[in-house]
Write a protein that holds these residues in place. Structure first.
Motif, PDB file in Angstrom:
ATOM      1  N   ARG A   1      -8.732 -11.357  23.135  1.00 40.20           N
ATOM      2  CA  ARG A   1      -7.468 -10.615  22.929  1.00 40.20           C
ATOM      3  C   ARG A   1      -6.750 -11.185  21.710  1.00 40.20           C
ATOM      4  N   MET A   2      -6.787 -12.520  21.579  1.00 38.87           N
ATOM      5  CA  MET A   2      -6.146 -13.135  20.426  1.00 38.87           C
ATOM      6  C   MET A   2      -6.910 -12.803  19.136  1.00 38.87           C
ATOM      7  N   LEU A   3      -8.219 -12.966  19.182  1.00 40.86           N
ATOM      8  CA  LEU A   3      -8.985 -12.830  17.945  1.00 40.86           C
ATOM      9  C   LEU A   3      -9.057 -11.386  17.446  1.00 40.86           C
ATOM     10  N   SER A   4      -8.833 -10.442  18.358  1.00 42.34           N
ATOM     11  CA  SER A   4      -8.855  -9.047  17.905  1.00 42.34           C
ATOM     12  C   SER A   4      -7.519  -8.648  17.274  1.00 42.34           C
ATOM     13  N   MET A   5      -6.512  -9.515  17.431  1.00 42.20           N
ATOM     14  CA  MET A   5      -5.208  -9.247  16.787  1.00 42.20           C
ATOM     15  C   MET A   5      -5.060 -10.219  15.628  1.00 42.20           C
TER      16      MET A   5
ATOM     17  N   ARG B   1      -7.716 -13.804  33.349  1.00 43.35           N
ATOM     18  CA  ARG B   1      -7.677 -13.148  34.665  1.00 43.35           C
ATOM     19  C   ARG B   1      -6.401 -12.362  34.899  1.00 43.35           C
ATOM     20  N   HIS B   2      -5.300 -12.835  34.295  1.00 43.84           N
ATOM     21  CA  HIS B   2      -3.987 -12.248  34.618  1.00 43.84           C
ATOM     22  C   HIS B   2      -3.412 -11.400  33.480  1.00 43.84           C
ATOM     23  N   GLY B   3      -4.284 -10.862  32.651  1.00 37.83           N
ATOM     24  CA  GLY B   3      -3.810  -9.926  31.619  1.00 37.83           C
ATOM     25  C   GLY B   3      -3.132 -10.590  30.440  1.00 37.83           C
ATOM     26  N   GLY B   4      -3.348 -11.899  30.265  1.00 38.23           N
ATOM     27  CA  GLY B   4      -2.686 -12.620  29.176  1.00 38.23           C
ATOM     28  C   GLY B   4      -3.627 -12.939  28.033  1.00 38.23           C
ATOM     29  N   ALA B   5      -3.175 -13.811  27.169  1.00 46.53           N
ATOM     30  CA  ALA B   5      -3.951 -14.126  25.961  1.00 46.53           C
ATOM     31  C   ALA B   5      -3.691 -15.568  25.540  1.00 46.53           C
ATOM     32  N   VAL B   6      -4.521 -16.014  24.595  1.00 51.90           N
ATOM     33  CA  VAL B   6      -4.346 -17.318  23.947  1.00 51.90           C
ATOM     34  C   VAL B   6      -3.557 -17.059  22.666  1.00 51.90           C
ATOM     35  N   CYS B   7      -2.845 -18.075  22.172  1.00 53.40           N
ATOM     36  CA  CYS B   7      -2.279 -17.968  20.820  1.00 53.40           C
ATOM     37  C   CYS B   7      -2.446 -19.313  20.122  1.00 53.40           C
ATOM     38  N   THR B   8      -2.314 -19.304  18.816  1.00 50.25           N
ATOM     39  CA  THR B   8      -2.262 -20.554  18.062  1.00 50.25           C
ATOM     40  C   THR B   8      -0.923 -20.570  17.324  1.00 50.25           C
ATOM     41  N   SER B   9      -0.675 -21.659  16.600  1.00 48.97           N
ATOM     42  CA  SER B   9       0.599 -21.751  15.890  1.00 48.97           C
ATOM     43  C   SER B   9       0.675 -20.718  14.768  1.00 48.97           C
ATOM     44  N   SER B  10      -0.476 -20.211  14.330  1.00 48.65           N
ATOM     45  CA  SER B  10      -0.418 -19.261  13.216  1.00 48.65           C
ATOM     46  C   SER B  10      -0.306 -17.800  13.668  1.00 48.65           C
ATOM     47  N   ASN B  11      -0.554 -17.521  14.948  1.00 49.98           N
ATOM     48  CA  ASN B  11      -0.445 -16.106  15.355  1.00 49.98           C
ATOM     49  C   ASN B  11       0.453 -15.918  16.571  1.00 49.98           C
ATOM     50  N   ALA B  12       1.212 -16.970  16.953  1.00 50.48           N
ATOM     51  CA  ALA B  12       2.024 -16.891  18.178  1.00 50.48           C
ATOM     52  C   ALA B  12       2.960 -15.676  18.149  1.00 50.48           C
ATOM     53  N   ARG B  13       3.507 -15.392  16.971  1.00 50.50           N
ATOM     54  CA  ARG B  13       4.467 -14.295  16.870  1.00 50.50           C
ATOM     55  C   ARG B  13       3.818 -12.956  17.279  1.00 50.50           C
ATOM     56  N   SER B  14       2.661 -12.663  16.695  1.00 51.77           N
ATOM     57  CA  SER B  14       2.068 -11.358  17.021  1.00 51.77           C
ATOM     58  C   SER B  14       1.551 -11.321  18.452  1.00 51.77           C
TER      59      SER B  14
ATOM     60  N   ALA C   1      -9.639 -25.233  29.097  1.00 54.69           N
ATOM     61  CA  ALA C   1     -10.367 -23.957  29.233  1.00 54.69           C
ATOM     62  C   ALA C   1      -9.919 -23.231  30.500  1.00 54.69           C
ATOM     63  N   ALA C   2      -9.590 -23.991  31.558  1.00 54.47           N
ATOM     64  CA  ALA C   2      -9.179 -23.362  32.819  1.00 54.47           C
ATOM     65  C   ALA C   2      -7.903 -22.532  32.627  1.00 54.47           C
ATOM     66  N   LEU C   3      -7.011 -22.986  31.781  1.00 53.29           N
ATOM     67  CA  LEU C   3      -5.771 -22.233  31.536  1.00 53.29           C
ATOM     68  C   LEU C   3      -6.038 -20.980  30.707  1.00 53.29           C
ATOM     69  N   LYS C   4      -6.995 -21.074  29.814  1.00 51.68           N
ATOM     70  CA  LYS C   4      -7.353 -19.878  29.041  1.00 51.68           C
ATOM     71  C   LYS C   4      -7.965 -18.843  30.000  1.00 51.68           C
ATOM     72  N   ALA C   5      -8.805 -19.337  30.916  1.00 52.41           N
ATOM     73  CA  ALA C   5      -9.403 -18.424  31.896  1.00 52.41           C
ATOM     74  C   ALA C   5      -8.313 -17.801  32.769  1.00 52.41           C
ATOM     75  N   PHE C   6      -7.316 -18.575  33.128  1.00 55.08           N
ATOM     76  CA  PHE C   6      -6.197 -18.046  33.924  1.00 55.08           C
ATOM     77  C   PHE C   6      -5.554 -16.861  33.186  1.00 55.08           C
ATOM     78  N   CYS C   7      -5.342 -17.038  31.907  1.00 56.24           N
ATOM     79  CA  CYS C   7      -4.724 -15.954  31.117  1.00 56.24           C
ATOM     80  C   CYS C   7      -5.637 -14.745  31.048  1.00 56.24           C
TER      81      CYS C   7
ATOM     82  N   GLY D   1     -12.140 -17.072  30.051  1.00 56.54           N
ATOM     83  CA  GLY D   1     -11.490 -17.671  28.877  1.00 56.54           C
ATOM     84  C   GLY D   1     -11.736 -16.826  27.637  1.00 56.54           C
ATOM     85  N   LEU D   2     -12.961 -16.270  27.553  1.00 56.08           N
ATOM     86  CA  LEU D   2     -13.296 -15.436  26.388  1.00 56.08           C
ATOM     87  C   LEU D   2     -12.462 -14.160  26.340  1.00 56.08           C
ATOM     88  N   ILE D   3     -12.111 -13.657  27.512  1.00 55.87           N
ATOM     89  CA  ILE D   3     -11.282 -12.439  27.530  1.00 55.87           C
ATOM     90  C   ILE D   3      -9.932 -12.749  26.867  1.00 55.87           C
TER      91      ILE D   3
END
Ligand code: 13P
Ligand code: SF4
Length: 368
Positions: free
Chosen positions: A362-366, A149-162, A141-147, A356-358
């Motif tokens: 970002r991922m879930l809205s795409m 904070r720094h304008g990034g996002a989470v991805c999974t194997s099914s949406n990594a491309r987008s 979760a700490a790494l998701k929170a890092f993303c 982390g939710l941010i």
């Protein structure tokens, strides 16, 4: 053991569940009713997945957790990062329980927040260009929170491309962690040459610069974290060749956590859900060599007796941490809940959850 014997071997760890355990689970579920949701990842053994209300890949399960209404307890038959993600996505009064706390993920353990903070300093010192951090959902979760904070996002194997496409619309470079293979495979499929990628090694013992001259980070577009899945890296470059020679016409279907050389030789690449859909939609007589966790491959073989389904490797690749979840552990946790005891609750603190939710939103809205 011969290749034939291995490829038709009985399920590993799928001993029948004792009647008494089945009854304990049924009794507890009856008493907990709709306030209980049991989620099960596709890599769970049959003895466990049979009790899941919903089966899915990481993305589907994250969304089911988020959308669960009226539920008080989510029991996650999966691994630790999945339960953490579910905790962040569910309301505060919903408790997420992991049946066995030993169910971690060796890949998620390959990047911790201190290492990522150091890497960020190294990279942002090396270039003025905008770097977007992307964390695979298989991370703490700490790494998701890092993303977040720094304008990034989470991805999974099914949406990594987008998500990577999105990242390149936000900035100039991507830092992708913790799975170098998913990062490399995804970026290459988007047309980024391998020469535009560099691997950052958090264990670089010398200058603490990730094993590269910092000028490399300024030169390349993609910085890949040196992490991998200990299950999927067992599939080797020669396995598709061996299977094609042995079973003419066989199709190779792999998860994108596999090595680049394996993915390059595959006919189809996709998440666990995509693997399942691909086999489900194929005509009778199709032959498959599948590069993913053994329990899923064996389940597909059983569910599609009109097709030939084999593991890609000449040995069983099992996720030993997914395997920690047993029907007995599930029965224990459910019974405890009926007695008002919440054991193995996976808590994520409010500040980590907020950021982390941010990244998750970002991922879930795409959508792909
Ligand atoms: P999926 O998102 O494809 O289910 O993968 C999760 C995982 O841990 C694969 O190793
Ligand atoms: Fe982690 Fe690999 Fe197991 Fe997936 S298969 S949970 S990435 S160790």
């Amino acid at each position: 053991m011969s290749l034939d014997a291995l490829q038709t071997s009985p399920l590993i760890g799928n001993d029948p569940v004792p009647e008494e355990v089945i009854e304990r689970i049924a009794r507890a579920r009856g008493s907990l009713g709709n306030q209980l949701l049991i989620l099960g990842h596709h890599y769970q053994r049959d003895e466990v997945i049979q009790f899941a209300d919903i089966r899915g890949d990481s993305l589907a399960l994250a969304m089911k957790a988020r959308d669960a209404a009226g539920v008080r307890h989510v029991v996650f038959c999966g691994v630790h990062f999945m339960a953490e993600t579910a905790d962040m996505l569910t309301p505060d009064d919903v408790k997420v329980i992991l049946p066995d706390m030993r169910a971690g993920c060796s890949m998620a353990d390959m990047a911790d927040i201190d290492q990522v903070e150091i890497a960020w300093d190294v990279l942002t010192d090396a270039t003025d260009e905008r770097i977007i951090p992307i964390t695979y959902i298989n991370s703490t979760a700490a790494l998701k929170a890092f993303c977040g904070r720094h304008g990034g996002a989470v991805c999974t194997s099914s949406n990594a491309r987008s998500i990577v496409e999105w990242a390149f619309r936000q900035g100039d470079k991507v830092l992708f962690f913790p799975d170098q293979h998913l990062g490399r495979n995804t970026c290459h499929a988007l047309g980024i040459p391998l020469d535009d990628m560099v691997v950052y090694d958090p264990h670089d013992p010398h200058e603490m610069t990730g094993g590269n001259d910092p000028a490399e980070y300024a030169r390349r577009k993609v910085i890949l974290w040196r992490g991998h899945c200990s299950v999927h890296t067992n599939f080797m470059e020669n396995h598709p060749d061996i299977m094609r020679q042995r079973y003419p016409g066989i199709k190779v279907l792999v998860h994108p956590e596999c090595r680049f050389e394996v993915v390059q030789k595959a006919d189809v690449v996709g998440s666990t859900s995509r693997i399942i859909e691909t086999v489900r939609n194929a005509p009778a007589g199709t032959k498959w060599a599948i590069g993913t966790e053994h329990h899923l491959v064996n389940r597909l073989a059983q569910e599609h007796p009109d097709q030939f389904v084999s593991t890609l490797a000449p040995f069983a690749c099992q996720c030993s941490t997914m395997f920690r979840i047993s029907a007995e552990a599930l029965a224990d946790r459910l019974e405890e809940l009926t007695e008002g005891v919440e054991r193995n609750v996976i808590p994520v603190d409010p500040e980590t959850t907020r950021w982390g939710l941010i990244a998750l939103d970002r991922m879930l809205s795409m959508r792909d």
